[in-house]
Design a protein around this motif. Structure first.
Motif, PDB file in Angstrom:
ATOM      1  N   ASN A  53       4.077   3.222  -6.384  1.00 53.68           N
ATOM      2  CA  ASN A  53       3.399   1.931  -6.387  1.00 53.68           C
ATOM      3  C   ASN A  53       3.348   1.395  -7.806  1.00 53.68           C
ATOM      4  O   ASN A  53       3.044   2.123  -8.741  1.00 53.68           O
ATOM      5  CB  ASN A  53       1.966   2.066  -5.858  1.00 53.68           C
ATOM      6  N   THR A  54       3.670   0.126  -7.961  1.00 51.95           N
ATOM      7  CA  THR A  54       3.592  -0.508  -9.270  1.00 51.95           C
ATOM      8  C   THR A  54       2.806  -1.796  -9.149  1.00 51.95           C
ATOM      9  O   THR A  54       2.761  -2.418  -8.096  1.00 51.95           O
ATOM     10  CB  THR A  54       4.997  -0.824  -9.825  1.00 51.95           C
ATOM     11  N   GLY A  55       2.201  -2.200 -10.227  1.00 47.24           N
ATOM     12  CA  GLY A  55       1.460  -3.451 -10.218  1.00 47.24           C
ATOM     13  C   GLY A  55       0.140  -3.305 -10.937  1.00 47.24           C
ATOM     14  O   GLY A  55      -0.244  -2.227 -11.380  1.00 47.24           O
ATOM     15  N   LEU A  60      -4.063  -1.877  -8.564  1.00 44.76           N
ATOM     16  CA  LEU A  60      -3.845  -1.191  -7.288  1.00 44.76           C
ATOM     17  C   LEU A  60      -5.003  -0.265  -6.974  1.00 44.76           C
ATOM     18  O   LEU A  60      -5.541   0.408  -7.854  1.00 44.76           O
ATOM     19  CB  LEU A  60      -2.571  -0.356  -7.335  1.00 44.76           C
ATOM     20  N   LYS A  61      -5.362  -0.199  -5.709  1.00 48.03           N
ATOM     21  CA  LYS A  61      -6.331   0.775  -5.248  1.00 48.03           C
ATOM     22  C   LYS A  61      -5.726   1.438  -4.023  1.00 48.03           C
ATOM     23  O   LYS A  61      -5.588   0.808  -2.976  1.00 48.03           O
ATOM     24  CB  LYS A  61      -7.660   0.124  -4.883  1.00 48.03           C
ATOM     25  N   VAL A  62      -5.320   2.683  -4.175  1.00 49.75           N
ATOM     26  CA  VAL A  62      -4.681   3.428  -3.102  1.00 49.75           C
ATOM     27  C   VAL A  62      -5.615   4.552  -2.691  1.00 49.75           C
ATOM     28  O   VAL A  62      -6.015   5.361  -3.518  1.00 49.75           O
ATOM     29  CB  VAL A  62      -3.316   3.997  -3.557  1.00 49.75           C
TER      30      VAL A  62
END
Length: 73
Positions: free
Chosen positions: A43-45, A48-50
């Protein structure tokens, strides 16, 4: 279409890399790789909250060959 290239300085080229200047018909690096990654990987950006609860990655691979380099000369 011919290319006119000035001075080029190459510091290093990896073992499975291709370096080309000018016209070329076909470029084929001879390398394969398999990457296992879990949920939420790559994930990039910004911001982000994963959230992954009880995440596992299945790395079992029953076949012997995934992608061959045969005839990749």
């Amino acid at each position: 279409m011919p290319a006119i290239v000035g001075v080029v300085q190459v510091i290093s080229v990896g073992s499975s890399s291709i370096f080309n200047i000018g016209d070329v018909y076909k470029m084929m690096p001879i390398s394969t790789a398999k990457t296992f990654s879990g949920s939420g990987s790559f994930n990039t950006g910004d911001g982000l909250k994963v959230t992954n609860h009880y995440s596992t990655t299945n790395t079992y691979d029953s076949d012997g060959i995934d992608q061959a380099n045969i005839m990749n000369l």
